[in-house]
Scaffold this motif. Structure first.
Motif, PDB file in Angstrom:
ATOM      1  N   MET A  72       0.715  -1.311   0.107  1.00  8.03           N
ATOM      2  CA  MET A  72      -0.118  -0.427   0.229  1.00  8.03           C
ATOM      3  C   MET A  72       1.071   1.314   0.042  1.00  8.03           C
ATOM      4  N   ASN A  73       2.192   1.257   1.029  1.00  7.45           N
ATOM      5  CA  ASN A  73       2.493   2.851   0.567  1.00  7.45           C
ATOM      6  C   ASN A  73       3.605   2.691  -0.233  1.00  7.45           C
ATOM      7  N   GLU A  74       3.724   1.953  -1.303  1.00  4.32           N
ATOM      8  CA  GLU A  74       3.647   1.946  -3.132  1.00  4.32           C
ATOM      9  C   GLU A  74       3.719   3.657  -3.382  1.00  4.32           C
ATOM     10  N   ILE A  75       1.796   3.397  -3.738  1.00  5.07           N
ATOM     11  CA  ILE A  75       1.467   4.531  -4.023  1.00  5.07           C
ATOM     12  C   ILE A  75       1.336   6.160  -3.299  1.00  5.07           C
ATOM     13  N   LEU A  76       2.592   5.831  -2.294  1.00  4.46           N
ATOM     14  CA  LEU A  76       2.414   7.324  -1.546  1.00  4.46           C
ATOM     15  C   LEU A  76       3.310   7.907  -2.334  1.00  4.46           C
ATOM     16  N   GLU A  77       2.913   9.156  -2.626  1.00  2.00           N
ATOM     17  CA  GLU A  77       3.795  10.182  -2.711  1.00  2.00           C
ATOM     18  C   GLU A  77       3.447  11.814  -2.403  1.00  2.00           C
ATOM     19  N   PRO A  78       4.847  12.896  -2.477  1.00  5.14           N
ATOM     20  CA  PRO A  78       4.317  13.917  -1.935  1.00  5.14           C
ATOM     21  C   PRO A  78       3.364  14.998  -1.917  1.00  5.14           C
ATOM     22  N   GLY A  79       2.721  15.229  -0.973  1.00  2.00           N
ATOM     23  CA  GLY A  79       1.255  15.345  -0.494  1.00  2.00           C
ATOM     24  C   GLY A  79       0.446  15.028  -0.328  1.00  2.00           C
ATOM     25  N   MET A  80       0.274  13.823  -0.075  1.00  2.00           N
ATOM     26  CA  MET A  80      -0.827  13.288   0.069  1.00  2.00           C
ATOM     27  C   MET A  80      -0.777  13.269   1.808  1.00  2.00           C
ATOM     28  N   ILE A  81      -2.032  13.043   2.090  1.00  2.00           N
ATOM     29  CA  ILE A  81      -2.653  13.047   3.693  1.00  2.00           C
ATOM     30  C   ILE A  81      -2.946  11.619   4.104  1.00  2.00           C
ATOM     31  N   VAL A  82      -2.094  11.387   5.007  1.00  2.00           N
ATOM     32  CA  VAL A  82      -2.319  10.373   5.888  1.00  2.00           C
ATOM     33  C   VAL A  82      -2.349  10.056   7.245  1.00  2.00           C
ATOM     34  N   ARG A  83      -2.912   9.440   7.610  1.00  2.00           N
ATOM     35  CA  ARG A  83      -2.765   8.516   8.910  1.00  2.00           C
ATOM     36  C   ARG A  83      -1.743   6.985   9.680  1.00  2.00           C
ATOM     37  N   HIS A  84      -1.622   7.463  10.647  1.00  2.00           N
ATOM     38  CA  HIS A  84      -0.865   6.521  11.201  1.00  2.00           C
ATOM     39  C   HIS A  84      -1.712   5.683  12.021  1.00  2.00           C
ATOM     40  N   PRO A  85      -1.892   4.248  11.447  1.00  2.00           N
ATOM     41  CA  PRO A  85      -3.206   3.380  12.616  1.00  2.00           C
ATOM     42  C   PRO A  85      -2.591   2.753  13.717  1.00  2.00           C
ATOM     43  N   GLY A  86      -1.106   2.774  14.058  1.00  2.00           N
ATOM     44  CA  GLY A  86      -0.656   2.298  15.548  1.00  2.00           C
ATOM     45  C   GLY A  86      -0.531   3.592  16.174  1.00  2.00           C
ATOM     46  N   ALA A  87      -0.693   5.355  15.637  1.00  2.93           N
ATOM     47  CA  ALA A  87      -0.814   5.999  17.045  1.00  2.93           C
ATOM     48  C   ALA A  87      -1.577   7.261  16.285  1.00  2.93           C
ATOM     49  N   PRO A  88      -2.946   6.940  16.646  1.00  2.91           N
ATOM     50  CA  PRO A  88      -3.913   8.431  15.701  1.00  2.91           C
ATOM     51  C   PRO A  88      -3.548   9.824  16.632  1.00  2.91           C
ATOM     52  N   GLU A  89      -3.029   9.020  17.393  1.00  2.00           N
ATOM     53  CA  GLU A  89      -3.011  10.565  18.784  1.00  2.00           C
ATOM     54  C   GLU A  89      -1.976  11.393  17.919  1.00  2.00           C
ATOM     55  N   TRP A  90      -1.287  10.759  16.459  1.00  7.96           N
ATOM     56  CA  TRP A  90      -0.728  11.965  15.822  1.00  7.96           C
ATOM     57  C   TRP A  90      -1.433  12.883  14.819  1.00  7.96           C
ATOM     58  N   GLY A  91      -2.669  12.536  14.721  1.00 11.24           N
ATOM     59  CA  GLY A  91      -3.497  13.134  13.808  1.00 11.24           C
ATOM     60  C   GLY A  91      -3.045  13.129  12.670  1.00 11.24           C
ATOM     61  N   GLU A  92      -3.873  13.723  11.066  1.00  9.68           N
ATOM     62  CA  GLU A  92      -3.916  13.619   9.980  1.00  9.68           C
ATOM     63  C   GLU A  92      -1.689  14.354   9.599  1.00  9.68           C
TER      64      GLU A  92
END
Length: 59
Positions: free
Chosen positions: A1-21
Motif C-alpha cells: 500500500m505504501n508504494e502509492i504514496l506521493e508527496p502531498g498526500m494526507i495520511v494517518r498512522h494506524p498505530g498512532a491515531p493521536e498523531w493526527g493527519e
C-alpha cells in the motif's frame, strides 16, 4: 500500500491515531517522511507500517 504514496498526500498512522493527519514529504524506498499535525516530522518504516491514505490529489 505504501508504494502509492506521493508527496502531498494526507495520511494517518494506524498505530498512532493521536498523531493526527500527516502530509507525506517524501518516500525513498521504504522510508516515508511524514509531517504530522500533532507529532511533527516522523520517518516511517514502510516495511513495518502501512499508512492509511486520507486524501490524495487524484481524488
Amino acid at each position: 500500500m505504501n508504494e502509492i504514496l506521493e508527496p502531498g498526500m494526507i495520511v494517518r498512522h494506524p498505530g498512532a491515531p493521536e498523531w493526527g493527519e500527516g502530509q507525506v514529504q517524501s518516500r525513498i524506498g521504504d522510508r516515508i517522511t511524514v509531517n504530522f499535525s500533532e507529532a511533527g516530522k516522523q520517518v516511517i518504516d514502510g516495511k513495518r507500517v502501512s499508512l492509511d491514505v486520507v486524501w490524495s490529489q487524484g481524488g
